[in-house]
Structures are given as C-alpha cells and as structure tokens.
Enzyme design. Structure first.
Site, PDB file in Angstrom:
ATOM      1  N   CYS A 127       0.842  -1.189   0.000  1.00  0.00           N
ATOM      2  CA  CYS A 127       0.000   0.000   0.000  1.00  0.00           C
ATOM      3  C   CYS A 127       0.885   1.251   0.000  1.00  0.00           C
ATOM      4  CB  CYS A 127      -0.873  -0.029   1.242  1.00  0.00           C
ATOM      5  SG  CYS A 127      -1.461   1.562   1.773  1.00  0.00           S
ATOM      6  N   HIS A 130       0.716   3.395   3.401  1.00  0.00           N
ATOM      7  CA  HIS A 130       1.268   2.926   4.673  1.00  0.00           C
ATOM      8  C   HIS A 130       2.534   2.082   4.520  1.00  0.00           C
ATOM      9  CE1 HIS A 130      -3.076   3.632   5.474  1.00  0.00           C
ATOM     10  NE2 HIS A 130      -2.619   4.090   6.624  1.00  0.00           N
ATOM     11  N   GLN A 168      -4.979  -0.287  -5.013  1.00  0.00           N
ATOM     12  CA  GLN A 168      -5.549  -1.419  -5.745  1.00  0.00           C
ATOM     13  C   GLN A 168      -6.271  -1.006  -7.034  1.00  0.00           C
ATOM     14  OE1 GLN A 168      -7.536  -4.372  -3.330  1.00  0.00           O
ATOM     15  NE2 GLN A 168      -8.795  -5.034  -5.054  1.00  0.00           N
ATOM     16  N   HIS A 196      -5.712  -5.843   2.569  1.00  0.00           N
ATOM     17  CA  HIS A 196      -4.782  -4.743   2.816  1.00  0.00           C
ATOM     18  C   HIS A 196      -4.368  -4.809   4.278  1.00  0.00           C
ATOM     19  CE1 HIS A 196      -5.698  -2.279  -0.941  1.00  0.00           C
ATOM     20  NE2 HIS A 196      -6.438  -3.368  -1.033  1.00  0.00           N
ATOM     21  N   CYS A 198      -2.865  -2.744   5.943  1.00  0.00           N
ATOM     22  CA  CYS A 198      -3.073  -1.470   6.653  1.00  0.00           C
ATOM     23  C   CYS A 198      -4.482  -1.394   7.230  1.00  0.00           C
ATOM     24  CB  CYS A 198      -2.796  -0.280   5.743  1.00  0.00           C
ATOM     25  SG  CYS A 198      -3.782  -0.232   4.246  1.00  0.00           S
TER      26      CYS A 198
END
Ligand SMILES: [Zn+2]
Length: 234
Positions: A127, A130, A168, A196, A198
């Site tokens: 990601c 993050h 994404q 994810h 995160c």
C-alpha cells in the site's frame, strides 16, 4: 478517455467485502487515488540501483535509530542494507520500466476466439499510503484474435505492477491497460481481490474484509460475457 465500467462483484469467498468503484477517487478513510500512472518524478531513474540502495540504507538506519533501536546489535545492524536491497531489487522493482517483462506474442494457430481466463494469480504488493503489504489474487481474461500471449506472461504482468507502492484501483487499471496494449484488443477483463494489511493489522484492525476491484473492456461490457467470466471464477 479510458472506456471503463466498474462493477460490484460478490464472488469473494466467505468474507466481508469492501466494495470499491473505480469511478470514485477515494477509497476508505484515507486512501486517495489520483490517477492511472504511478506518480513518479522525471528524475526517478537518474540514480543507479546501487546509489539508491546506499541512500535508502542510510535513511532507514536513521528511522531505526530514531525509534531508539541499537544498530550495533548483531541482529539489527544489517537491517538497513537488507531493507534497501529488498526495496530496490524486489518489492519495488516494478517502478523501473527497465524491469517490465518482455512480452512475445504468438500467432493464434488454433483460431481460438473464445474467452481465455487465467485465474488466481497470487501477488504481493504494498500500500502506497502505509508501506505495508497488500496480498491478493488477480483474475484476468481476454478474447484473442490473431495473436495470443504465453500464459506465464499474464502472471508476469501482474507481478510487475504489484511490485510498486500501489493503490488497488490503480493496479487494476495498469494491468488492464498493459494487457490491452500488448494483446492489441479492448476485450480484456481484470478482477482483483486483496487484503490490505493497513486495514487488517492496524487502524480499524478488520481482519476479515477484502477489497474487490474490476475492469471490463470491449466484449466484457456485455453482461453475458461478463457473467461467463465471473462464473469461471467460482
Ligand atoms: Zn494503506
């Protein structure tokens, strides 16, 4: 203008789904999606890989030091170099266009003009908000005409775009655009389902949700064709 239709898919197995729509430029609480191209500076590749690794190792060491970690400890002292090497040569190697897979097309000798589906292509990405993992599966389909692609190349295209700091939605679009260009066809579909970290390992600590994004072009905009594709995904 990209001809795109977004869709809500509900074929993800037994888990809560966070549905996203590519026409929205926002996902979740803090995930902004600004465009299809990964935001890179013009001078992105002026430094050599070696120079980048040296720089990253220095700065990552600073982060660890700031956190109070003892970098003279045997277990920690190699970490800045390890992280730098991993960033440049592995998990972010897809930033560099030089690492883009070379794709050879073959003549469609069998005259196969139906849908070809390559499903459950596992990928690991990160990601970009993050810098923690996105773990997922990509499902790809296309309807070939005169040319076909080696199946492993579909996998390689997914891996290339996964190896970047990602969002994404953008990854879905980048893979679709690459396939359209390589295969010289609009008849391309991409569905990505991913977790994810995160979202699951921090923040709201939601361990069961997954995010599904999709792209349908050409014949896949036809509801019947789309349903056939989704049917294969099970
Ligand atoms: Zn994130």
């Amino acid at each position: 203008m990209i001809n795109t239709q977004t869709d809500v898919t509900e074929h993800i197995r037994g888990s809560k789904i966070r549905l996203t729509d590519l026409s929205h430029d926002e996902i979740g609480d803090d995930h902004m999606y600004t465009g299809i191209d990964t935001p890179l500076r013009k001078d992105a590749f002026e430094l050599s890989d070696k120079e980048k690794m040296d720089k990253i190792a220095y700065h990552f060491g600073e982060i660890m030091h700031t956190l109070g970690l003892d970098l003279t400890d045997d277990s920690l002292k190699g970490t800045p170099q390890r992280v730098a090497k991993m960033y440049v040569q592995e998990i972010f190697s897809g930033l560099n266009p030089a690492n883009k897979p070379k794709i050879a097309l073959f003549d469609n000798k069998y005259k196969y003009q139906q849908m070809l589906v390559e499903k459950d292509i596992s990928f690991y990405s990160n990601c970009e908000h993050h810098f923690v993992p996105i773990i997922g599966k990509a499902h790809i389909a296309y309807v070939g005409k005169d040319k076909v692609i080696g199946l492993s190349k579909l996998n390689r295209i997914v891996q290339h775009y996964a190896k970047r700091p990602q969002v994404q939605e953008r990854m879905t679009m980048q893979i679709a655009e690459e396939l359209k260009q390589v295969l010289q066809t609009e008849h391309v579909a991409v569905v990505i389902e991913a977790k994810h970290l995160c979202v699951s390992s921090r923040g709201v600590n939601d361990d069961t949700s997954a995010t599904v994004t999709s792209y349908y072009g050409g014949k896949f905009l036809n509801e019947q064709t789309k349903q056939e594709f989704l049917h294969y995904l099970g």
